[in-house]
Motif scaffolding. Structure first.
Motif, PDB file in Angstrom:
ATOM      1  N   ASP A  99      48.538 -41.695  40.648  1.00  0.00           N
ATOM      2  CA  ASP A  99      49.861 -42.487  40.025  1.00  0.00           C
ATOM      3  C   ASP A  99      49.859 -42.571  38.484  1.00  0.00           C
ATOM      4  OD1 ASP A  99      47.936 -44.516  39.645  1.00  0.00           O
ATOM      5  OD2 ASP A  99      49.220 -45.921  40.122  1.00  0.00           O
ATOM      6  N   GLU A 100      50.980 -43.029  37.962  1.00  0.00           N
ATOM      7  CA  GLU A 100      51.065 -42.988  36.534  1.00  0.00           C
ATOM      8  C   GLU A 100      51.619 -44.542  36.406  1.00  0.00           C
ATOM      9  OE1 GLU A 100      53.064 -40.111  33.325  1.00  0.00           O
ATOM     10  OE2 GLU A 100      54.040 -40.072  35.343  1.00  0.00           O
ATOM     11  N   GLN A 101      50.873 -45.307  35.610  1.00  0.00           N
ATOM     12  CA  GLN A 101      51.231 -46.526  35.235  1.00  0.00           C
ATOM     13  C   GLN A 101      50.804 -46.673  33.548  1.00  0.00           C
ATOM     14  OE1 GLN A 101      50.531 -49.618  37.932  1.00  0.00           O
ATOM     15  NE2 GLN A 101      49.695 -48.427  39.500  1.00  0.00           N
ATOM     16  N   TYR A 102      51.304 -47.792  33.190  1.00  0.00           N
ATOM     17  CA  TYR A 102      51.064 -48.417  31.919  1.00  0.00           C
ATOM     18  C   TYR A 102      49.599 -48.788  31.553  1.00  0.00           C
ATOM     19  CZ  TYR A 102      55.831 -47.582  30.365  1.00  0.00           C
ATOM     20  OH  TYR A 102      57.120 -47.146  29.902  1.00  0.00           O
ATOM     21  N   GLU A 103      49.058 -48.229  30.678  1.00  0.00           N
ATOM     22  CA  GLU A 103      47.690 -48.854  30.317  1.00  0.00           C
ATOM     23  C   GLU A 103      47.927 -49.206  28.585  1.00  0.00           C
ATOM     24  OE1 GLU A 103      44.494 -46.349  30.666  1.00  0.00           O
ATOM     25  OE2 GLU A 103      44.987 -45.627  32.695  1.00  0.00           O
ATOM     26  N   GLY A 104      47.060 -50.289  28.353  1.00  0.00           N
ATOM     27  CA  GLY A 104      46.761 -50.622  26.994  1.00  0.00           C
ATOM     28  C   GLY A 104      45.329 -50.247  26.663  1.00  0.00           C
ATOM     29  N   ASP A 110      49.051 -52.558  19.891  1.00  0.00           N
ATOM     30  CA  ASP A 110      50.258 -52.708  19.912  1.00  0.00           C
ATOM     31  C   ASP A 110      51.489 -51.731  20.515  1.00  0.00           C
ATOM     32  OD1 ASP A 110      49.869 -54.571  17.889  1.00  0.00           O
ATOM     33  OD2 ASP A 110      49.587 -53.096  16.205  1.00  0.00           O
ATOM     34  N   VAL A 111      50.809 -51.217  21.481  1.00  0.00           N
ATOM     35  CA  VAL A 111      51.502 -50.246  22.445  1.00  0.00           C
ATOM     36  C   VAL A 111      50.796 -50.001  23.633  1.00  0.00           C
ATOM     37  CG1 VAL A 111      52.364 -48.551  20.347  1.00  0.00           C
ATOM     38  CG2 VAL A 111      50.124 -47.881  21.734  1.00  0.00           C
ATOM     39  N   ARG A 112      51.799 -49.630  24.655  1.00  0.00           N
ATOM     40  CA  ARG A 112      51.270 -49.490  25.847  1.00  0.00           C
ATOM     41  C   ARG A 112      51.639 -47.882  26.398  1.00  0.00           C
ATOM     42  NH1 ARG A 112      49.374 -53.155  24.505  1.00  0.00           N
ATOM     43  NH2 ARG A 112      49.143 -55.376  25.507  1.00  0.00           N
ATOM     44  N   GLY A 113      50.906 -47.251  27.291  1.00  0.00           N
ATOM     45  CA  GLY A 113      51.081 -45.879  27.418  1.00  0.00           C
ATOM     46  C   GLY A 113      51.262 -45.494  28.825  1.00  0.00           C
ATOM     47  N   MET A 114      52.011 -44.722  29.507  1.00  0.00           N
ATOM     48  CA  MET A 114      52.363 -44.276  30.818  1.00  0.00           C
ATOM     49  C   MET A 114      51.186 -43.282  31.093  1.00  0.00           C
ATOM     50  SD  MET A 114      53.637 -44.994  33.653  1.00  0.00           S
ATOM     51  CE  MET A 114      55.384 -45.691  33.336  1.00  0.00           C
ATOM     52  N   VAL A 115      50.119 -43.441  31.889  1.00  0.00           N
ATOM     53  CA  VAL A 115      49.052 -42.608  31.985  1.00  0.00           C
ATOM     54  C   VAL A 115      48.766 -42.100  33.425  1.00  0.00           C
ATOM     55  CG1 VAL A 115      46.540 -42.461  31.525  1.00  0.00           C
ATOM     56  CG2 VAL A 115      47.803 -43.755  29.926  1.00  0.00           C
ATOM     57  N   PRO A 116      48.636 -41.018  33.802  1.00  0.00           N
ATOM     58  CA  PRO A 116      48.528 -40.491  35.055  1.00  0.00           C
ATOM     59  C   PRO A 116      46.918 -40.856  35.385  1.00  0.00           C
ATOM     60  CG  PRO A 116      48.921 -38.476  33.742  1.00  0.00           C
ATOM     61  CD  PRO A 116      49.046 -39.718  32.955  1.00  0.00           C
ATOM     62  N   ARG A 117      46.654 -41.178  36.588  1.00  0.00           N
ATOM     63  CA  ARG A 117      45.040 -41.109  36.981  1.00  0.00           C
ATOM     64  C   ARG A 117      44.894 -41.092  38.272  1.00  0.00           C
ATOM     65  NH1 ARG A 117      41.652 -42.294  32.320  1.00  0.00           N
ATOM     66  NH2 ARG A 117      42.511 -43.909  30.931  1.00  0.00           N
ATOM     67  N   MET A 141      41.014 -50.811  40.090  1.00  0.00           N
ATOM     68  CA  MET A 141      39.648 -50.598  39.369  1.00  0.00           C
ATOM     69  C   MET A 141      39.369 -49.278  39.114  1.00  0.00           C
ATOM     70  SD  MET A 141      37.933 -53.189  38.895  1.00  0.00           S
ATOM     71  CE  MET A 141      36.268 -52.980  38.880  1.00  0.00           C
ATOM     72  N   ALA A 142      39.893 -48.170  39.727  1.00  0.00           N
ATOM     73  CA  ALA A 142      39.594 -46.607  39.209  1.00  0.00           C
ATOM     74  C   ALA A 142      40.311 -46.547  38.031  1.00  0.00           C
ATOM     75  CB  ALA A 142      40.258 -45.829  40.330  1.00  0.00           C
ATOM     76  N   ARG A 143      41.626 -46.913  37.910  1.00  0.00           N
ATOM     77  CA  ARG A 143      42.152 -46.978  36.607  1.00  0.00           C
ATOM     78  C   ARG A 143      41.394 -47.670  35.368  1.00  0.00           C
ATOM     79  NH1 ARG A 143      46.714 -45.511  34.449  1.00  0.00           N
ATOM     80  NH2 ARG A 143      47.481 -44.866  36.967  1.00  0.00           N
ATOM     81  N   LEU A 144      41.001 -48.932  35.548  1.00  0.00           N
ATOM     82  CA  LEU A 144      40.127 -49.511  34.579  1.00  0.00           C
ATOM     83  C   LEU A 144      38.842 -48.786  34.272  1.00  0.00           C
ATOM     84  CD1 LEU A 144      40.513 -53.153  35.747  1.00  0.00           C
ATOM     85  CD2 LEU A 144      41.571 -52.157  33.596  1.00  0.00           C
ATOM     86  N   VAL A 145      38.116 -48.393  35.194  1.00  0.00           N
ATOM     87  CA  VAL A 145      36.925 -47.692  34.967  1.00  0.00           C
ATOM     88  C   VAL A 145      37.040 -46.416  34.483  1.00  0.00           C
ATOM     89  CG1 VAL A 145      34.834 -46.607  36.227  1.00  0.00           C
ATOM     90  CG2 VAL A 145      35.384 -48.946  36.744  1.00  0.00           C
ATOM     91  N   ALA A 146      38.078 -45.643  34.931  1.00  0.00           N
ATOM     92  CA  ALA A 146      38.082 -44.571  33.888  1.00  0.00           C
ATOM     93  C   ALA A 146      38.633 -44.253  32.734  1.00  0.00           C
ATOM     94  CB  ALA A 146      39.244 -43.542  35.149  1.00  0.00           C
ATOM     95  N   HIS A 147      39.421 -45.373  32.333  1.00  0.00           N
ATOM     96  CA  HIS A 147      39.554 -45.574  31.031  1.00  0.00           C
ATOM     97  C   HIS A 147      38.348 -45.763  30.081  1.00  0.00           C
ATOM     98  CE1 HIS A 147      42.592 -47.477  27.903  1.00  0.00           C
ATOM     99  NE2 HIS A 147      41.366 -47.940  27.536  1.00  0.00           N
ATOM    100  N   GLU A 148      37.610 -46.790  30.591  1.00  0.00           N
ATOM    101  CA  GLU A 148      36.317 -47.024  30.035  1.00  0.00           C
ATOM    102  C   GLU A 148      35.594 -45.725  29.825  1.00  0.00           C
ATOM    103  OE1 GLU A 148      36.478 -49.534  28.102  1.00  0.00           O
ATOM    104  OE2 GLU A 148      38.023 -50.477  28.991  1.00  0.00           O
ATOM    105  N   VAL A 149      35.165 -44.985  31.046  1.00  0.00           N
ATOM    106  CA  VAL A 149      34.376 -43.909  31.054  1.00  0.00           C
ATOM    107  C   VAL A 149      35.095 -42.761  29.957  1.00  0.00           C
ATOM    108  CG1 VAL A 149      33.726 -41.692  32.373  1.00  0.00           C
ATOM    109  CG2 VAL A 149      33.643 -44.084  33.384  1.00  0.00           C
ATOM    110  N   ASP A 150      36.470 -42.735  29.682  1.00  0.00           N
ATOM    111  CA  ASP A 150      36.717 -42.092  28.747  1.00  0.00           C
ATOM    112  C   ASP A 150      36.302 -42.417  27.299  1.00  0.00           C
ATOM    113  OD1 ASP A 150      38.219 -40.289  30.374  1.00  0.00           O
ATOM    114  OD2 ASP A 150      40.097 -40.966  30.090  1.00  0.00           O
ATOM    115  N   HIS A 151      36.461 -43.485  27.180  1.00  0.00           N
ATOM    116  CA  HIS A 151      36.069 -44.230  25.862  1.00  0.00           C
ATOM    117  C   HIS A 151      34.675 -43.813  25.577  1.00  0.00           C
ATOM    118  CE1 HIS A 151      38.820 -46.865  24.005  1.00  0.00           C
ATOM    119  NE2 HIS A 151      39.037 -47.679  24.951  1.00  0.00           N
ATOM    120  N   ARG A 160      45.601 -38.405  27.658  1.00  0.00           N
ATOM    121  CA  ARG A 160      45.729 -38.215  29.337  1.00  0.00           C
ATOM    122  C   ARG A 160      47.391 -38.336  29.552  1.00  0.00           C
ATOM    123  NH1 ARG A 160      41.051 -36.632  31.442  1.00  0.00           N
ATOM    124  NH2 ARG A 160      39.469 -37.765  30.837  1.00  0.00           N
ATOM    125  N   MET A 161      48.008 -38.697  28.392  1.00  0.00           N
ATOM    126  CA  MET A 161      49.567 -38.892  28.896  1.00  0.00           C
ATOM    127  C   MET A 161      50.280 -37.434  28.907  1.00  0.00           C
ATOM    128  SD  MET A 161      50.318 -42.138  26.064  1.00  0.00           S
ATOM    129  CE  MET A 161      52.208 -42.168  26.557  1.00  0.00           C
TER     130      MET A 161
END
Length: 187
Positions: A99-104, A110-117, A141-151, A160-161
């Motif tokens: 799915d694709e949702q906004y992430e910060g 200062d921005v939010r991006g629409m990210v497929p995960r 939780m998959a979205r949050l964890v994937a974001h941190e693993v990316d970091h 990822r956008m």
């Protein structure tokens, strides 16, 4: 004060710092358990500071590079307050459903991006005692964890956008303080 300036004020490293673009050093566990616990304590403290200046309705996460520590540790807090600690995480399997949702990102807030995960991921990680584990995370939780693993791999969500999609200013974002949205079928 902008959202990014507030995060900088509470100790979150901001975009432009080279630490955000490099792969974090893995822990050798259990040998470095004391260091790992110290890093987690610093991450928890940083999350508490960030939470004092912003409401995180979708949960939140923070990776060690975001507080200036070049180590492969991250924490994720679910919307209901459950805390997940990850050492040396890597995604070993992803669902084909996405799915694709906004992430910060606290490092450019200062921005939010629409990210497929992917809607589900399997993450291999190490416990502080050195045990290897695989944990499955789904939806938010998959979205949050994937974001941190990316970091921890030196990747920011902009990479990822979809091509041609740009982040929007936080002033235009309407999802602050709300939960992730999933339909009955998980989409």
């Amino acid at each position: 004060m902008t959202a990014s300036e507030r995060m900088r004020a509470v100790g979150v490293v901001q975009e432009g710092d080279p630490i955000l673009l490099k792969r974090a050093r893995p822990f050798t566990l259990p040998d470095e358990a004391e260091d790992a616990r110290r890093v987690v304590a610093e991450l928890v403290s940083a999350c508490e500071r960030a939470s004092s200046v912003h409401v995180f309705g979708k949960g939140m996460g923070m990776a060690a590079p975001q507080i200036g520590i070049d180590r492969a540790a991250a924490i994720v807090r679910s919307p209901d307050g459950e805390m997940v600690t990850l050492f040396n995480p890597r995604i070993v399997e992803e669902s084909s459903d996405t799915d694709e949702q906004y992430e910060g990102c606290l490092s450019f807030f200062d921005v939010r991006g629409m990210v497929p995960r992917p809607l589900a991921i399997s993450v291999e990680h190490t416990d502080v005692d050195g045990q290897q584990r695989i944990t499955i995370f789904e939806r938010g939780m998959a979205r949050l964890v994937a974001h941190e693993v990316d970091h921890l791999h030196g990747l920011l969500y902009r990479l990822r956008m979809r091509e041609g999609v740009e982040p929007i200013p936080v002033s235009e974002y309407r999802g602050t303080g709300s939960s992730w949205q999933y339909g009955a079928s998980g989409e």
